[in-house]
Design a protein around this motif. Structure first.
Motif, PDB file in Angstrom:
ATOM      1  N   GLY A  96       0.775  -1.126   0.000  1.00  0.00           N
ATOM      2  CA  GLY A  96       0.000   0.000   0.000  1.00  0.00           C
ATOM      3  C   GLY A  96       0.818   1.189   0.000  1.00  0.00           C
ATOM      4  O   GLY A  96       1.432   1.643   0.858  1.00  0.00           O
ATOM      5  N   ASN A 127      11.205   0.168   0.024  1.00  0.00           N
ATOM      6  CA  ASN A 127      10.279  -0.220  -1.051  1.00  0.00           C
ATOM      7  C   ASN A 127      10.806   0.241  -2.408  1.00  0.00           C
ATOM      8  O   ASN A 127      11.463   1.274  -2.514  1.00  0.00           O
ATOM      9  CB  ASN A 127       8.902   0.431  -0.844  1.00  0.00           C
ATOM     10  N   GLU A 151       7.078  -4.221  -2.078  1.00  0.00           N
ATOM     11  CA  GLU A 151       7.292  -3.927  -0.661  1.00  0.00           C
ATOM     12  C   GLU A 151       8.495  -4.686  -0.120  1.00  0.00           C
ATOM     13  O   GLU A 151       8.723  -5.841  -0.482  1.00  0.00           O
ATOM     14  CB  GLU A 151       6.038  -4.295   0.140  1.00  0.00           C
ATOM     15  N   GLY A 152       9.247  -4.022   0.728  1.00  0.00           N
ATOM     16  CA  GLY A 152      10.387  -4.671   1.380  1.00  0.00           C
ATOM     17  C   GLY A 152      11.463  -5.119   0.410  1.00  0.00           C
ATOM     18  O   GLY A 152      12.178  -6.090   0.667  1.00  0.00           O
ATOM     19  N   VAL A 203      -6.684  -0.498   5.505  1.00  0.00           N
ATOM     20  CA  VAL A 203      -5.645   0.532   5.285  1.00  0.00           C
ATOM     21  C   VAL A 203      -4.325   0.049   5.887  1.00  0.00           C
ATOM     22  O   VAL A 203      -3.256   0.225   5.304  1.00  0.00           O
ATOM     23  CB  VAL A 203      -6.076   1.878   5.912  1.00  0.00           C
ATOM     24  N   ASN A 233      -3.293  -3.100   6.323  1.00  0.00           N
ATOM     25  CA  ASN A 233      -2.690  -4.160   5.505  1.00  0.00           C
ATOM     26  C   ASN A 233      -2.043  -3.597   4.247  1.00  0.00           C
ATOM     27  O   ASN A 233      -1.062  -4.127   3.757  1.00  0.00           O
ATOM     28  CB  ASN A 233      -3.743  -5.206   5.124  1.00  0.00           C
ATOM     29  N   ARG A 234      -2.617  -2.503   3.754  1.00  0.00           N
ATOM     30  CA  ARG A 234      -2.113  -1.895   2.514  1.00  0.00           C
ATOM     31  C   ARG A 234      -0.806  -1.153   2.754  1.00  0.00           C
ATOM     32  O   ARG A 234       0.092  -1.214   1.946  1.00  0.00           O
ATOM     33  CB  ARG A 234      -3.179  -0.924   2.009  1.00  0.00           C
ATOM     34  N   GLY A 235      -0.699  -0.463   3.871  1.00  0.00           N
ATOM     35  CA  GLY A 235       0.453   0.414   4.034  1.00  0.00           C
ATOM     36  C   GLY A 235       1.384   0.097   5.192  1.00  0.00           C
ATOM     37  O   GLY A 235       2.577   0.384   5.117  1.00  0.00           O
ATOM     38  N   CYS A 236       0.852  -0.501   6.254  1.00  0.00           N
ATOM     39  CA  CYS A 236       1.654  -0.624   7.487  1.00  0.00           C
ATOM     40  C   CYS A 236       2.206  -2.022   7.696  1.00  0.00           C
ATOM     41  O   CYS A 236       3.231  -2.200   8.359  1.00  0.00           O
ATOM     42  CB  CYS A 236       0.808  -0.248   8.703  1.00  0.00           C
ATOM     43  N   VAL A 260       3.734  -4.140   5.958  1.00  0.00           N
ATOM     44  CA  VAL A 260       5.064  -4.501   5.452  1.00  0.00           C
ATOM     45  C   VAL A 260       6.125  -4.351   6.537  1.00  0.00           C
ATOM     46  O   VAL A 260       7.091  -5.116   6.582  1.00  0.00           O
ATOM     47  CB  VAL A 260       5.419  -3.682   4.183  1.00  0.00           C
ATOM     48  N   TRP A 316       2.067   9.524   7.048  1.00  0.00           N
ATOM     49  CA  TRP A 316       0.885   9.063   6.293  1.00  0.00           C
ATOM     50  C   TRP A 316      -0.129  10.191   6.154  1.00  0.00           C
ATOM     51  O   TRP A 316      -1.328   9.971   6.090  1.00  0.00           O
ATOM     52  CB  TRP A 316       0.271   7.834   6.973  1.00  0.00           C
TER      53      TRP A 316
END
Lengths: 289, 136
Positions: free
Chosen positions: A19, A38, A275-276, B58, B60-63, B65, B110
Motif C-alpha cells: 500500500g 520499497n 514492498e520490502g 488501510v 494491511n495496505r500500508g503498514c 510490510v 501518512w
C-alpha cells in the motif's frame, strides 16, 4: 482484442498479488517520499497530439523509485520515443534524488530535488516543461545523436489539508553541454481522494480507490529571457485508480494552452510497488533483513 | 565535459549506495513524543467500532510490510502495535505519530491518507490491544 483482454487479466492478477501512497500526478511532486526499503516500478506512456501538420509522437518511459530512508528517495528513469512516419529511438536516462529536510508534517512541507539527465534532444516524455519551447517538428532520426547533460533542481512545497493535497514546484535546469543559460519552469497540482472513509470490503471499484485532481505546468523562459513568451503550458486533469493493494493505474489528458504547446499530452501509467525490496535484496546476499 | 558529468554521475551513485546501505538505526526513539495538545485529541470515530474493518484494510495496505500482517506478530524491527507500550498511548498520540511519521527511524508520514482513514487506523490499532489481552 484477445491481447487486450489478456493484458487486463494479467494486470488484475498482478494487482491481486501486490500500500503505497500513490499520488495521481504525472509532473508535479508532492512531499510523499517512497517508503523505506520499497521499490516502485512504473511504466508511463505519453502520446502527444501536436499542432496541425506536425507528427504525433509516443514517448514511453520506465521509472524505478527506491526509498533509502524516511528522508531520501532516489529515482532512475529510462525513456524512448517514437514519432509517426519517423524513427523509434532510446532518448536517454535520468537519475533524481529527493531530500526531506524537515522531520514530521508541517503546514508547508519543503522537499529538495536534484536530478542529473543524459537525454537526447529527441526526448518527448515532457516529465518537466522548462525554458522556451517550440513545436516538435524535427525528425527523431536527426535528433538522436544530439545528446546533452543537464542538471536540474526543484524546490517542492506541498501541503495536506482536509483531504486535499496542494503542491507547488519551482524548477531550475542547466544544460551542461550548451550555453542556454538557466531555464525555469513550474508545476502546480491539487488532488483529493473521492472518499475519505475506507470501507471494510475488498472492493476494486469503490470511491476510496480513486483520487482525482488537476495539474498546471509549463516553462518560464531562462536567464536569457524570463517570462511567458515562447513557452509551453498545460492544464491536465489527473485520475488515479488503485486497482490492487500495491498497484495503481493513472490517466491524464493534458491540454496545451499556448501555440508553443502540443495540442494534447495523453498520459497513462501503471505503477507497482515492491514492498520490502531492500530487505529481500539484503537477504539474498546473506544479510539480516 | 564528458569526464565531469560521468564523474558527477558516479559520485551520486556511490553516495546513494553508501548512505542507503547505512540506513537509519532501528529501535525506539525517546524523542518521538506527540505534543500534549495533539495527544489530548479524541478519536471522532470512537463511537463507530464497525469502521475498524476499514482501518484494518488501510493497515494491511500500508503498514503491514513493517509492522507485520497481524501487527503484534511483527518479525520486523518496527513496533509491536499490540504491546502495552503502544496501547498505553492516547488515540491522539497514535494519530499524531501516523500523521507525522519519524523519518529518522524510517516511519513514513501518512498525512496523504485522508484524516478519517487515519482515525480508522487508530480504531484498528486499539482492537489489536484487545486481541493481545485476550479480549479484556
Amino acid at each position: 482484442m484477445r491481447t487486450l483482454a489478456s493484458l487486463l487479466t494479467l494486470l488484475l492478477a498482478l494487482s491481486a498479488l501486490a500500500g503505497a501512497q500513490e499520488k495521481p500526478y504525472f509532473v508535479t511532486y508532492d512531499h510523499t517520499m517512497e517508503e523505506t526499503g520499497n521499490l516502485e516500478i512504473s511504466w508511463q506512456n505519453t502520446i502527444g497530439l501536436q499542432q496541425q501538420g506536425l507528427p504525433t509522437f509516443y514517448a514511453p518511459f520506465g521509472e524505478f523509485e527506491y526509498g533509502w530512508s524516511g528522508w531520501w528517495t532516489s529515482e532512475l528513469y529510462v525513456e524512448g520515443a517514437t514519432q509517426a512516419h519517423d524513427s523509434t529511438i532510446f532518448t536517454g536516462w535520468r537519475l533524481e534524488n529527493r531530500f526531506k529536510p524537515l522531520n514530521g508534517e508541517h503546514r508547508v512541507n519543503p522537499i529538495l530535488y536534484l536530478e542529473y539527465e543524459r537525454v537526447s534532444e529527441g526526448s518527448r516524455s515532457n516529465v518537466e516543461v522548462v525554458g522556451h519551447s517550440q513545436p516538435d517538428a524535427t525528425s527523431l532520426h536527426d535528433l538522436h545523436g544530439v545528446k546533452s547533460h543537464e542538471l536540474e533542481g526543484k524546490l517542492i512545497l506541498s501541503s495536506n489539508a482536509r483531504g486535499w493535497n496542494i503542491s507547488e514546484n519551482f524548477i531550475l535546469e542547466k544544460n551542461l553541454t550548451e550555453d542556454e543559460g538557466v531555464e525555469f519552469g513550474y508545476a502546480l497540482g491539487v488532488y483529493r481522494p473521492l472518499s475519505m472513509i475506507a470501507s471494510g470490503s475488498n472492493c476494486r471499484l469503490c470511491r476510496e480507490n480513486f483520487t482525482a485532481g488537476m495539474e498546471l505546468y509549463g516553462g518560464l523562459g531562462s536567464t536569457q529571457g524570463f517570462g511567458f513568451r515562447d513557452t509551453a503550458h498545460y492544464l491536465a486533469p489527473v485520475l488515479a485508480w488503485r486497482v490492487g493493494k500495491d498497484s495503481t493505474l493513472k490517466l491524464s489528458p493534458g491540454f496545451g494552452l499556448t501555440s508553443n504547446s502540443a495540442r494534447m499530452l495523453l498520459r497513462v501509467a501503471y505503477t507497482y510497488e515492491v514492498e520490502g525490496f531492500g530487505a529481500k535484496v539484503k537477504k539474498l546476499f546473506g544479510g539480516r533483513p | 565535459m564528458k569526464i565531469v558529468s560521468t564523474s558527477l554521475f558516479f559520485c551520486l551513485m556511490v553516495a546513494a549506495l553508501a548512505t542507503g546501505i547505512a540506513q537509519q538505526p532501528a529501535g525506539p526513539d525517546p524523542a518521538w513524543v506527540a505534543p500534549a495538545k495533539e495527544a489530548a485529541r479524541r478519536n471522532p470515530l470512537a463511537g463507530r467500532p464497525e469502521l475498524a474493518a476499514g482501518g484494518q484494510k488501510v493497515f494491511n495496505r500500508g503498514c503491514a510490510v513493517c509492522h507485520g500482517d497481524e501487527a503484534h506478530r511483527a518479525a520486523t524491527k518496527a513496533h509491536d502495535l499490540g504491546s502495552a507500550a503502544v496501547q498505553a498511548q492516547s488515540d491522539g498520540a497514535l494519530f499524531w505519530k501516523i500523521t507525522n511519521g519519524n523519518a529518522r527511524k524510517g516511519m513514513p508520514s501518512w498525512s496523504s491518507t485522508p484524516e478519517p482513514q487515519r482515525w480508522q487506523l487508530v480504531l484498528y490499532i486499539r482492537s489489536l490491544g484487545k486481541t493481545a489481552d485476550g479480549g479484556r
